[in-house]
Design a protein around this motif. Sequence first.
Motif, PDB file in Angstrom:
ATOM      1  N   TYR A 118       0.836  -1.202   0.000  1.00  0.00           N
ATOM      2  CA  TYR A 118       0.000   0.000   0.000  1.00  0.00           C
ATOM      3  C   TYR A 118       0.870   1.251   0.000  1.00  0.00           C
ATOM      4  O   TYR A 118       0.583   2.224  -0.727  1.00  0.00           O
ATOM      5  N   ALA A 121       2.448   1.672  -3.454  1.00  0.00           N
ATOM      6  CA  ALA A 121       1.466   2.096  -4.454  1.00  0.00           C
ATOM      7  C   ALA A 121       1.093   3.559  -4.298  1.00  0.00           C
ATOM      8  O   ALA A 121       0.752   4.225  -5.291  1.00  0.00           O
ATOM      9  N   ARG A 122       1.142   4.081  -3.081  1.00  0.00           N
ATOM     10  CA  ARG A 122       0.767   5.477  -2.839  1.00  0.00           C
ATOM     11  C   ARG A 122       1.986   6.411  -2.829  1.00  0.00           C
ATOM     12  O   ARG A 122       1.835   7.617  -2.649  1.00  0.00           O
ATOM     13  N   ASN A 124       5.390   8.467  -4.267  1.00  0.00           N
ATOM     14  CA  ASN A 124       5.674   9.253  -5.461  1.00  0.00           C
ATOM     15  C   ASN A 124       6.229   8.344  -6.549  1.00  0.00           C
ATOM     16  O   ASN A 124       7.029   7.458  -6.266  1.00  0.00           O
ATOM     17  N   ARG A 128       8.788   5.239  -6.197  1.00  0.00           N
ATOM     18  CA  ARG A 128       8.169   3.927  -6.300  1.00  0.00           C
ATOM     19  C   ARG A 128       9.119   2.905  -6.921  1.00  0.00           C
ATOM     20  O   ARG A 128       9.174   1.747  -6.498  1.00  0.00           O
ATOM     21  N   TYR A 200       0.829  -5.021  -4.771  1.00  0.00           N
ATOM     22  CA  TYR A 200       1.177  -3.730  -5.377  1.00  0.00           C
ATOM     23  C   TYR A 200       0.541  -3.589  -6.751  1.00  0.00           C
ATOM     24  O   TYR A 200      -0.006  -2.522  -7.088  1.00  0.00           O
ATOM     25  N   LEU A 203      -3.112  -2.722  -6.085  1.00  0.00           N
ATOM     26  CA  LEU A 203      -3.365  -1.439  -5.435  1.00  0.00           C
ATOM     27  C   LEU A 203      -2.976  -0.248  -6.305  1.00  0.00           C
ATOM     28  O   LEU A 203      -3.589   0.819  -6.207  1.00  0.00           O
ATOM     29  N   VAL A 204      -1.956  -0.417  -7.148  1.00  0.00           N
ATOM     30  CA  VAL A 204      -1.514   0.724  -7.952  1.00  0.00           C
ATOM     31  C   VAL A 204      -2.537   1.054  -9.039  1.00  0.00           C
ATOM     32  O   VAL A 204      -2.558   2.192  -9.547  1.00  0.00           O
ATOM     33  N   LEU A 208      -8.508   6.138  -7.483  1.00  0.00           N
ATOM     34  CA  LEU A 208      -8.534   6.970  -6.285  1.00  0.00           C
ATOM     35  C   LEU A 208      -9.797   7.817  -6.178  1.00  0.00           C
ATOM     36  O   LEU A 208     -10.124   8.302  -5.083  1.00  0.00           O
ATOM     37  N   THR A 229     -11.030  -0.008  -0.457  1.00  0.00           N
ATOM     38  CA  THR A 229      -9.698  -0.486  -0.822  1.00  0.00           C
ATOM     39  C   THR A 229      -9.547  -1.984  -0.607  1.00  0.00           C
ATOM     40  O   THR A 229      -9.072  -2.706  -1.504  1.00  0.00           O
TER      41      THR A 229
END
Length: 313
Positions: A118, A121-122, A124, A128, A200, A203-204, A208, A229
């Motif tokens: 998580y 995935a969140r 920068n 990343r 990943y 989640l990526v 959003l 999520t």
Amino acid sequence: MAAEQRSGSDLLSPVVGLLRRHGKRLVPLVPLAWLGLFFLLPFAIVLKISLAQSVLSQPPYTPLFEMLDDGFVQFRLFLGNYAFLAEDSLYVSAYLNSLKVAAVSTALCLIVGYPMAYAIARANPSVRVVLLMMVVLPFWTSFLIRVYAWIGILKDEGLINNLLLWLGVIETPITMLNTGFAVYVGLVYSYLPFMVLPLYATLVRLDLTLLEAASDLGCRPARAFLSVTLPLSKPGIYAGALLVFIPSVGEFVIPDLLGGPDVLMIGQVLWNEFFSNRDWPLASAVAVALLGLLVGPLLYLQKVQDRRAEEEA
């Protein structure tokens, strides 16, 4: 020269036409041939050996069929190996302990790996790549060397005990090596990337705007995570759990190097039967039974997922 090129193209034209007409049908033949050569054929050989009897010869098992003098073929199928597995408590306990260790290791990998995936995935996009590289980096080192490194970390004179003694937290070293704790540490460390990477990847790709909509409707971050999520990341959870659970069940190196005599897993039993006892039929029966023990629940899980996907669609 032109005539030779023309004749060569004439020879290739039937092949090209065949590929154009049946190309889509021929594409699945490549993975099917791969599976048949490297999975079905070895499995058939192991299955054949599991139905034989152990003998002191080369190879150390009886043939599956034998040609008689009168021209008839005699098949000899010996099911005693599978009956012995069900009757002997050693093998039953080894199977159950392997399933328990694999399940606990998978749960621990999920608990540790989900926050990591998580956060990556969140992160920068420029950071990343570095974080993913740190997850994949252990694969560049030999698996055996990485497991051996944990021996130096967990032993009585190892890094952890020396640090705790120096800090005054403990007075005598804590026994960590040759225990179930060491096996769990080794399994989680070794298979954690197999949990992080599928999570990943799921989640990526998460939209959003769904979280923004949940926030606009009054959902707090924890509620939005549980309602949006987590359900949308279930494919990554399932994939990571399978990638961790399946190899953990048959793991041999980690229990053998980090575990003690009280930690008995089916991979160790398989090794001992093959190389110490040279009982190839019994060892093959252990391998076939392990495969059946894993394939059945996996097929059922896949069926449940397909049914759920059809209901949601």
